[in-house]
Write an enzyme that holds these catalytic residues in place. Sequence first.
Site, PDB file in Angstrom:
ATOM      1  N   GLY A 109       0.797  -1.217   0.000  1.00 32.34           N
ATOM      2  CA  GLY A 109       0.000   0.000   0.000  1.00 32.34           C
ATOM      3  C   GLY A 109       0.834   1.273   0.000  1.00 32.34           C
ATOM      4  O   GLY A 109       2.061   1.260   0.171  1.00 32.34           O
ATOM      5  N   HIS A 110       0.137   2.388  -0.138  1.00 34.16           N
ATOM      6  CA  HIS A 110       0.780   3.701  -0.221  1.00 34.16           C
ATOM      7  C   HIS A 110       1.620   4.003   1.019  1.00 34.16           C
ATOM      8  O   HIS A 110       1.271   3.637   2.127  1.00 34.16           O
ATOM      9  CB  HIS A 110      -0.257   4.806  -0.439  1.00 34.16           C
ATOM     10  CG  HIS A 110      -1.216   4.958   0.703  1.00 34.16           C
ATOM     11  ND1 HIS A 110      -0.966   5.781   1.778  1.00 34.16           N
ATOM     12  CD2 HIS A 110      -2.410   4.377   0.933  1.00 34.16           C
ATOM     13  CE1 HIS A 110      -1.976   5.716   2.619  1.00 34.16           C
ATOM     14  NE2 HIS A 110      -2.864   4.861   2.134  1.00 34.16           N
TER      15      HIS A 110
END
Length: 145
Positions: A109-110
Amino acid sequence: LGDNVTLHPLSFVGDDVEIGDDTVIHPNVTLLHGTIVGSRTVVHAGAVLGADGYGYLTLGGKHRKVPQIGHVRVGDDVEIGANVTIDRAKTGATRVGNGTKIDNQVHIGHNCQIGEDVLIVAQVGLAGGVEVGHHAILAGQAGVK
């Protein structure tokens, strides 16, 4: 593009992407704008680096997209398996350290920060903002938030 880079058919290289020397990008890989891939790295088929992270703000009961304006930075001597997704950072960088090996069907994820020489095995999912230290091993289907 660095020296001796191999781009296989149907790969997409977006604006401002950097690819280091002796790196191999297999078919159907997507490297979206601003992604940086180090030297001697291998990215297998179907991987997507630099797609938007999952960022929403709820206002008045409606979900509003939060712009993801960061990027992805992959170190040297990394291997990224088939169908891996690595999200761009909301701001700053999502990082994968030198020597890390990522198996197939992993999601990062980011704003995640992955250390050096990490092993990430099949179907691991890392939520946004996870930090993984050097030499860690994440076994198959582990989820980290």
